[in-house]
Enzyme design. Structure first.
Site, PDB file in Angstrom:
ATOM      1  N   SER A 229       0.824  -1.208   0.000  1.00  0.00           N
ATOM      2  CA  SER A 229       0.000   0.000   0.000  1.00  0.00           C
ATOM      3  C   SER A 229       0.857   1.256   0.000  1.00  0.00           C
ATOM      4  O   SER A 229       0.406   2.330  -0.359  1.00  0.00           O
ATOM      5  CB  SER A 229      -0.890   0.017   1.236  1.00  0.00           C
ATOM      6  OG  SER A 229      -0.090   0.020   2.385  1.00  0.00           O
ATOM      7  N   LYS A 230       2.137   1.122   0.425  1.00  0.00           N
ATOM      8  CA  LYS A 230       3.009   2.291   0.478  1.00  0.00           C
ATOM      9  C   LYS A 230       3.717   2.494  -0.866  1.00  0.00           C
ATOM     10  O   LYS A 230       4.475   3.418  -1.043  1.00  0.00           O
ATOM     11  CB  LYS A 230       4.083   2.100   1.561  1.00  0.00           C
ATOM     12  CG  LYS A 230       3.546   1.898   2.963  1.00  0.00           C
ATOM     13  CD  LYS A 230       3.768   3.150   3.788  1.00  0.00           C
ATOM     14  CE  LYS A 230       3.190   3.185   5.158  1.00  0.00           C
ATOM     15  NZ  LYS A 230       2.323   2.162   5.633  1.00  0.00           N
ATOM     16  N   SER A 231       3.508   1.563  -1.790  1.00  0.00           N
ATOM     17  CA  SER A 231       4.283   1.657  -3.021  1.00  0.00           C
ATOM     18  C   SER A 231       3.379   2.059  -4.183  1.00  0.00           C
ATOM     19  O   SER A 231       2.158   1.963  -4.128  1.00  0.00           O
ATOM     20  CB  SER A 231       4.945   0.307  -3.309  1.00  0.00           C
ATOM     21  OG  SER A 231       4.207  -0.398  -4.265  1.00  0.00           O
TER      22      SER A 231
END
Ligand code: GLU
Length: 293
Positions: A229-231
């Site tokens: 989700s952070k990428s």
């Protein structure tokens, strides 16, 4: 109809659309609840207005609806629960288990960011409120998937924030108050929150609350080992076509795809998923996946 000794939840923060990692947590927590004949519900963790994305709450709820994951009890919004959080803070302050703190982030940098005593040079108009964490506060718990976990909260975290200097309730406080208030018996969520659990247990103890069972599901990692989700590879799940994402999440949860192959209607698929779900097949490690698209 429900087994009242099991109540689970999915608690997204409205920071954007649901992605495959959120669906994994939503479906995983739903399946574990259904497997126990328990209840399951949705809580919107909109406790951090600066991070709330306009439209994200409606989008997440519509997506869950399209995926057939319906809350068994009314959806709770943390933004409407100030009085509960305030009462918890007042209880802790009255017992001297929490304190007002004027330290700034830069002042705490000299303490490696860990608060053990106040080092503030000046008073702020609105101090933060922190929980007092005594030396030797080592928390141990049994994770439903990862086994025995322990953390020295004093050494690794220190006195932690319950209400921020900007007036927002900290996630740790809101989640503990709500899990108790909603009668949650089983917290099932992504492993990115594994290192928050000891803080939450310490806070439950300070508030005199029971500790629920915890199970942390594997995270999806991108090719660089970062949480998906952070990428940039985190594409939202497609609410217009839920089945492929459900099937993918089912495989990531270690389940047998053949068992559900005949079902193409979402409601029917979920009904059979609940029946065929085997918790012992859940993978205890994070899952590296190739970036999508
Ligand atoms: N709101 C948190 C998140 O979206 C999850 C909190 C929880 O499940 O305890 O990361």
């Amino acid at each position: 109809m429900f087994n009242h000794s099991y109540r689970g939840r999915f608690a997204p923060s409205p920071t954007g659309p649901l992605h495959p990692g959120s669906l994994l947590a939503a479906l995983g927590s739903w399946l574990l609840a259904r497997h126990a004949q328990g209840e399951w519900g949705v809580r919107i963790e909109d406790v951090d207005p600066p991070r709330t994305v306009p439209g994200a709450i409606a989008g997440q709820l519509a997506t869950l609806e399209a995926f057939g994951l319906r809350s068994d009890f009314p959806v709770v919004h943390q933004s409407q629960r100030d009085a509960l959080y305030q009462a918890a803070i007042e209880q802790l302050l009255a017992q001297d288990l929490a304190f007002a703190c004027h330290c700034s982030r830069s002042e705490l940098a000299s303490q490696h960011g860990v608060h053990h005593h106040c080092v503030a040079q000046a008073e702020r108009a609105t101090p933060a409120i922190r929980l007092r964490v005594a030396p030797g506060s080592v928390v141990r718990f049994q994770d439903g998937l990862r086994g025995a976990i322990s953390q020295d909260v004093y050494a690794e975290v220190g006195d932690f924030v319950l209400r921020r200097a900007d007036g927002c309730w900290a996630y740790q406080l809101a989640v503990v108050v709500d899990d108790h208030d909603q009668g949650i018996t089983d917290v099932v969520r992504g492993a990115d929150l594994l290192d928050s659990t000891p803080r939450q247990i310490l806070l439950q103890q300070a508030l005199g609350l029971p500790t629920p069972r915890y199970l942390h599901l594997p995270l999806l990692l991108d090719a660089h080992g970062r949480k998906l989700s952070k990428s940039s590879a985190a594409t939202p799940v497609d609410a217009a076509n839920p089945l492929p994402a459900l099937q993918q999440a089912w495989r990531w949860l270690g389940q047998d795809p053949a068992a559900l192959a005949p079902f193409t209607d979402v409601a029917e698929w979920l009904q059979h998923a609940a029946r065929h779900f085997k918790p012992e097949r859940l993978p205890p490690q994070d899952i590296a996946i190739a970036p999508l698209g």
